[in-house]
Design an enzyme around this catalytic site. Structure first.
Site, PDB file in Angstrom:
ATOM      1  N   GLU A 240       0.829  -1.207   0.000  1.00  0.00           N
ATOM      2  CA  GLU A 240       0.000   0.000   0.000  1.00  0.00           C
ATOM      3  C   GLU A 240       0.869   1.264   0.000  1.00  0.00           C
ATOM      4  OE1 GLU A 240      -2.918   0.015   3.192  1.00  0.00           O
ATOM      5  OE2 GLU A 240      -4.553   0.224   1.791  1.00  0.00           O
TER       6      GLU A 240
ATOM      7  N   HIS B  10       7.436 -26.636  -1.803  1.00  0.00           N
ATOM      8  CA  HIS B  10       6.785 -27.691  -2.584  1.00  0.00           C
ATOM      9  C   HIS B  10       5.704 -27.111  -3.488  1.00  0.00           C
ATOM     10  CE1 HIS B  10       8.765 -30.950  -0.240  1.00  0.00           C
ATOM     11  NE2 HIS B  10       8.897 -29.940   0.601  1.00  0.00           N
TER      12      HIS B  10
ATOM     13  N   LYS C 285     -13.928   0.885  -4.021  1.00  0.00           N
ATOM     14  CA  LYS C 285     -14.975   1.351  -3.096  1.00  0.00           C
ATOM     15  C   LYS C 285     -16.045   2.118  -3.864  1.00  0.00           C
ATOM     16  CE  LYS C 285     -12.011   1.893   0.938  1.00  0.00           C
ATOM     17  NZ  LYS C 285     -11.390   2.861   1.816  1.00  0.00           N
TER      18      LYS C 285
HETATM   19  O1  PA5 Z   1      -3.125   1.576   5.866  1.00  0.00           O
HETATM   20  C1  PA5 Z   1      -4.249   2.029   5.748  1.00  0.00           C
HETATM   21  O2  PA5 Z   1      -4.511   3.239   5.900  1.00  0.00           O
HETATM   22  C2  PA5 Z   1      -5.429   1.129   5.431  1.00  0.00           C
HETATM   23  O3  PA5 Z   1      -5.035  -0.184   5.184  1.00  0.00           O
HETATM   24  C3  PA5 Z   1      -6.433   1.140   6.576  1.00  0.00           C
HETATM   25  O4  PA5 Z   1      -5.815   0.685   7.748  1.00  0.00           O
HETATM   26  C4  PA5 Z   1      -7.653   0.270   6.269  1.00  0.00           C
HETATM   27  O5  PA5 Z   1      -8.219   0.641   5.056  1.00  0.00           O
HETATM   28  C5  PA5 Z   1      -8.687   0.410   7.375  1.00  0.00           C
HETATM   29  O6  PA5 Z   1      -9.070   1.734   7.524  1.00  0.00           O
HETATM   30  P1  PA5 Z   1      -9.862   2.260   8.787  1.00  0.00           P
HETATM   31  O7  PA5 Z   1      -8.986   2.110   9.977  1.00  0.00           O
HETATM   32  O8  PA5 Z   1     -10.154   3.684   8.471  1.00  0.00           O
HETATM   33  O9  PA5 Z   1     -11.102   1.430   8.902  1.00  0.00           O
END
Ligand code: PA5
Length: 434
Positions: free
Chosen positions: A287, A308, A422
């Site tokens: 990310e 494996h 989303k």
């Molecule tokens: O790293 C990030 O910002 C995301 O992976 C969030 O942790 C994830 O989308 C969850 O978001 P939230 O804590 O707002 O529910």
């Protein structure tokens, strides 16, 4: 106590000293940008000094809440997704016994939900928690993440049915933003106990905030030890020398390998307890780096199991991979291979040897074979499965991620790409436009 350390001898011929020297100039610039907070995404670098700056009264609040959770429930359910679940899950899986929820001595049992939309998963969870005393920690920074919010709505209804509205209120803890988002509003309205996620710490960098620390403490893990390890590495990973700073060394080598066409990094471990560290690591790097058409694709393998299966691809497939081994130097247990008189299975040559020794040789052989197969590899050595060393590891990976992303020229602290699905999902679900 020994620190975690990084070994790079199997990068010889792929990342030369003079290339590292060249990249160290860019590292110096990024280091300065991080320090004076002028880098892209500079409003999300609160994690840098988190281990050394977490207030003692917050740690005490987390510890006393964890104590209450441990006393008042049989089942502790943590709701969250992405950065709001992976850190705690990784830590608990790393430090607790492999079959913790099966053990009588482990209480409360710890379960995770809100990280998927599967009715079967949730029904299976209901089947496990029914007739048990339950406490829930719902975690969401934005407070609006669909997976977590919708599962929480279902569990909230369950809790209110079982304990009544007042009883449920005392069994739900919310970890969210200080003021924004639907979860904050809900927590205020219902009167839940809450913990705050700092504004300047993004989800995947939040394991050392209440997001990770409350579930970890409630699972019976010493969060002070975890923070101590992280704090030690906050200092170590702030040094400018690549020889002394493992995070900058790792980031520098990753950068050189990526420039040479190594676009996939496989994090390989030889212990099931590291599986979720792999998941957390994938999210952290994926990310953070994967944007603007750039980034190293993070994959994780669990050896020897995956030798494996994925082993073939790594050894022999397209040469666009490098590998990082995550190695536990000393296991908690010693199990020796027995000697059999008849030796029908031909394994007497291993008799008297520790299973860990066999595992270690499997690692050495794999690292060497993959290197011969033109897969350069690094190894990160973790002395022991302790909270202290995990704190070091968490911080080390966070600092490497920030440095790697900034070297690549992307903002490692945002995730604009996750909005695309989303938007389409909300349209398909008919979410009202606000
Ligand atoms: O790293 C990030 O910002 C995301 O992976 C969030 O942790 C994830 O989308 C969850 O978001 P939230 O804590 O707002 O529910």
């Amino acid at each position: 106590m020994k620190d975690i350390k990084i070994i790079s001898k199997n990068c010889k011929g792929f990342a030369a000293d003079k290339e590292l020297k060249a990249v160290s100039k860019a590292i110096k610039l990024v280091h300065k940008e991080l320090k004076d907070k002028s880098c892209p995404g500079n409003d999300y670098i609160g994690w840098v000094n988190l281990p050394s700056s977490i207030p003692n009264n917050l740690i005490e609040d987390l510890e006393s809440t964890a104590k209450k959770i441990r006393k008042n429930c049989d089942v502790f359910v943590i709701l969250g997704i992405g950065g709001s679940y992976l850190g705690a899950k990784a830590c608990i899986e790393f430090l607790k016994p492999s079959f913790a929820n099966e053990l009588k001595s482990e209480s409360p049992k710890v379960y995770f939900a809100g990280h998927n939309l599967s009715s079967d998963y949730l029904q299976d969870l209901f089947n496990v928690i029914k007739k048990k005393k339950v406490i829930i920690n719902v975690i969401s920074k934005s407070g609006t993440t669909t997976e977590t919010a919708v599962v929480f709505r279902i569990l909230k209804q369950y809790m209110e049915k079982i304990y009544g509205k007042n009883g449920a209120k005392d069994r739900i803890i919310a970890t969210t933003d200080a003021s924004a988002g639907a979860l904050r509003k809900l927590a205020q309205t219902e009167g839940y106990k809450t913990f705050i996620i700092p504004d300047d710490v993004g989800g995947r960098f939040s394991v050392l905030t209440p997001v990770g620390l409350l579930p970890i403490a409630a699972a019976g893990i010493n969060i002070r030890e975890l923070l101590k390890g992280a704090s030690d590495f906050e200092k170590k990973c702030d040094l400018l020398s690549l020889d002394k700073n493992p995070a900058y060394k790792y980031a520098g080598i990753r950068h050189i390998l990526n420039k040479k066409g190594k676009v996939i990094e496989v994090l390989s471990s030889f212990h099931p307890s590291l599986r979720y560290i792999g998941e957390w690591w994938k999210q952290l790097f994926g990310e953070s780096e994967g944007k603007d058409g750039k980034g190293i694709f993070p994959a994780a393998c669990e050896f020897t199991t995956d030798l494996h299966s994925m082993g073939q691809m790594i050894q022999d497939g397209e040469r666009n991979i490098f590998e990082t081994f995550l190695i536990i130097e000393k296991s908690q247990s010693t199990i020796k291979v027995p000697r059999f008189k008849d030796n029908i299975d031909g394994l007497n040559y291993l008799a008297g040897k520790d299973l860990d020794y066999v595992n270690l040789k499997a690692y050495e052989a794999t690292a060497s074979a993959h290197y011969d197969g033109k897969v350069p590899n690094l190894s990160i050595l973790i002395p022991k499965r302790t909270a202290f060393h995990l704190g070091q590891l968490f911080y080390f990976f966070e600092k490497t991620t920030a440095m790697s992303g900034l070297l690549l020229g992307v903002n490692p602290f945002n995730q604009p790409g996750v909005e695309a699905y989303k938007k389409k999902m909300f349209k398909l679900l008919g979410k009202p436009v606000t």
